[in-house]
Design a protein around this motif. Structure first.
Motif, PDB file in Angstrom:
ATOM      1  N   THR A  81      -0.117  -6.594   3.534  1.00 57.80           N
ATOM      2  CA  THR A  81      -1.215  -5.749   3.067  1.00 57.80           C
ATOM      3  C   THR A  81      -0.974  -4.346   3.556  1.00 57.80           C
ATOM      4  O   THR A  81      -0.576  -4.126   4.692  1.00 57.80           O
ATOM      5  CB  THR A  81      -2.569  -6.250   3.612  1.00 57.80           C
ATOM      6  OG1 THR A  81      -2.574  -6.155   5.003  1.00 57.80           O
ATOM      7  CG2 THR A  81      -2.824  -7.679   3.167  1.00 57.80           C
ATOM      8  N   LEU A 105      -3.221   2.106  -0.228  1.00 62.83           N
ATOM      9  CA  LEU A 105      -2.623   2.683  -1.424  1.00 62.83           C
ATOM     10  C   LEU A 105      -1.622   3.742  -1.034  1.00 62.83           C
ATOM     11  O   LEU A 105      -1.890   4.573  -0.164  1.00 62.83           O
ATOM     12  CB  LEU A 105      -3.704   3.310  -2.320  1.00 62.83           C
ATOM     13  CG  LEU A 105      -4.651   2.325  -3.009  1.00 62.83           C
ATOM     14  CD1 LEU A 105      -5.660   3.114  -3.820  1.00 62.83           C
ATOM     15  CD2 LEU A 105      -3.896   1.357  -3.892  1.00 62.83           C
ATOM     16  N   ASP A 117      -8.989  -0.916  -3.108  1.00 67.48           N
ATOM     17  CA  ASP A 117      -8.085  -1.310  -2.023  1.00 67.48           C
ATOM     18  C   ASP A 117      -8.858  -1.966  -0.883  1.00 67.48           C
ATOM     19  O   ASP A 117      -8.357  -2.887  -0.222  1.00 67.48           O
ATOM     20  CB  ASP A 117      -7.339  -0.086  -1.508  1.00 67.48           C
ATOM     21  CG  ASP A 117      -6.310  -0.442  -0.448  1.00 67.48           C
ATOM     22  OD1 ASP A 117      -5.376  -1.207  -0.766  1.00 67.48           O
ATOM     23  OD2 ASP A 117      -6.452   0.055   0.677  1.00 67.48           O
TER      24      ASP A 117
END
Length: 427
Positions: free
Chosen positions: A6, A9, A164
């Protein structure tokens, strides 16, 4: 700690959102005009200007009629008489002309001429006021479009960050509080964007109503915005331009017309005779020219009330001119103060606001990409960026509107170049 797999952006994606907002081509149907084209359309199509022109033309016609000379009158009379079977008749042909004393005729002519000049000056004053409204509406339409663009950029960033955040929430990288905070920020940004879009459409329609009222609901937007900082104008040059204000000129002409009206009223007691020339023809062949004089006697009406009215109108016109001059001076000084203040703020603060806003957003975006800041910190930076850019945009719009308002206050004609003041620059 951020879990493997993870990540926020990327920086390039965020800048891509900023540079190419989704609705970049939503305004293709908007008709675009420059400021000079807007003023030309206003001169040709404005209903308010057409009303002012018609009213001025009516005033000119009334003034011209007031100095018209009296028409002659033709009369014909026939008398048929009879007695004990004998008849007689008599015919009279006559032309009558009312004669006015030269002093009254001259005074009526002066009053009419001054009234015509006042009407012409009033039309110029109205044109200048309407032209300022067009210039102001043009800048406001530009401001609304630019403000919407800025809000759209920030809304796009917030939407991307919020999306996000949902991914990171599922991965356990952020708290539920942060996710909820971003959801609220997204809703608020979308509402602000919708309100900005509505303001833009309203501003473009306001401009359309001023310059082309026949378009109905069509939107007309500016093809270009204000360029740089408005020109420098000194206070002395602005105050010196007072003599050219058409509303002051109109008030001065109205005073001259009122004074000429006093001269007309002072001759009211002098009777205006009517002269008649004709021919009388008798049944028995006798005939010859006739002369008649009609002279009213000023026994009951000597025009005292007319003279009092004319003097009162003249006095009121003198006070009106004095008041107009004082109000014009106040108008120019106030407009200059607003312009000088707004121009100074634009020149000193706007560049820093624009640069600092961009730098702050770039720094926060870079830090976010490098995992050195949180989503909420980025959200705060986006809000600060929007505030700074809107502040700089507002300074630009206010300075140019103040500049156009100063042109209005100093009597700049609508056909003057909107980019250059008709005044000397300050030394």
């Amino acid at each position: 700690m951020q879990r493997p797999g993870t990540r926020p952006l990327p920086l390039l994606i965020l800048f891509g959102v900023l540079i190419a907002p989704p609705a970049a081509f939503a305004q293709e149907s908007v008709r675009r005009v420059s400021l000079s084209e807007a003023l030309e359309a206003f001169a040709a199509n404005s209903l308010a200007l057409q009303i002012a022109r018609s009213e001025a033309a009516g005033l000119v016609g009334e003034a011209r009629q007031s100095r018209a000379y009296f028409n002659p009158a033709f009369s014909f009379g026939r008398d048929d008489l009879s007695h004990d079977g004998e008849t007689a008749w008599e015919e009279t042909f006559q032309v009558l002309q009312q004669v006015e004393w030269p002093g009254r005729t001259t005074a009526r002519g002066r009053a009419a001429a001054h009234t015509i000049r006042a009407g012409t000056a009033r039309l110029r004053a109205d044109s200048i006021e309407f032209a300022f409204e067009v210039r102001e509406a043009y800048v406001l339409a530009w401001f609304a479009e630019e403000a919407e663009s800025i809000v759209r950029r920030t809304a796009s960033v917030i939407q991307s960050v919020a999306r996000d955040a949902e991914v990171r929430l599922e991965a356990g990288d952020i708290s539920d509080y942060e996710a909820r905070r971003l959801r609220l920020a997204r809703v608020d940004a979308e509402q602000v964007l919708e309100a900005a879009a509505l303001r833009t459409r309203a501003a473009r329609r306001s401009l359309a109503v001023l310059i082309d009222p026949g378009t109905g609901t069509e939107e007309i937007g500016p093809s270009e915005g204000p360029d740089g900082v408005p020109p420098v104008i000194s206070r002395g040059a602005a105050v010196a331009a007072l003599a050219g204000r058409p509303d002051v000129e109109a008030a001065a002409s109205e005073l001259d017309a009122a004074r000429a009206g006093v001269d007309v009223a002072r001759t009211h007691w002098v009777p205006a005779p009517s002269l008649g020339l004709g021919y009388r023809h008798h049944y028995d062949g006798l005939g010859g020219p006739t002369v008649a004089v009609d002279l009213p006697l000023p026994l009951f009406d000597r025009g005292s009330g007319t003279r009092e009215e004319a003097v009162a109108r003249s006095t009121a016109a003198a006070y009106r001119l004095e008041l107009r001059r004082k109000m014009a001076e106040y108008d120019v000084v106030a407009a200059f103060d607003r312009y000088a203040s707004n121009r100074a703020r634009l020149e000193t603060a706007a560049p820093g606001l624009r640069a600092d806003g961009e730098a702050l957003l770039a720094s926060a975006t870079a830090a976010y990409s490098e995992h050195e800041t949180t989503l909420l910190d980025l959200l705060d930076a986006v809000g600060a960026f929007q505030g700074a850019r809107l502040g700089a945009l507002s300074l630009t719009a206010e300075a140019w509107i103040a500049f156009y308002d100063l042109l209005r206050a100093t009597g700049s004609a609508p056909e003057d170049d909107s980019e250059r003041p008709p005044l000397p620059s300050s030394c």
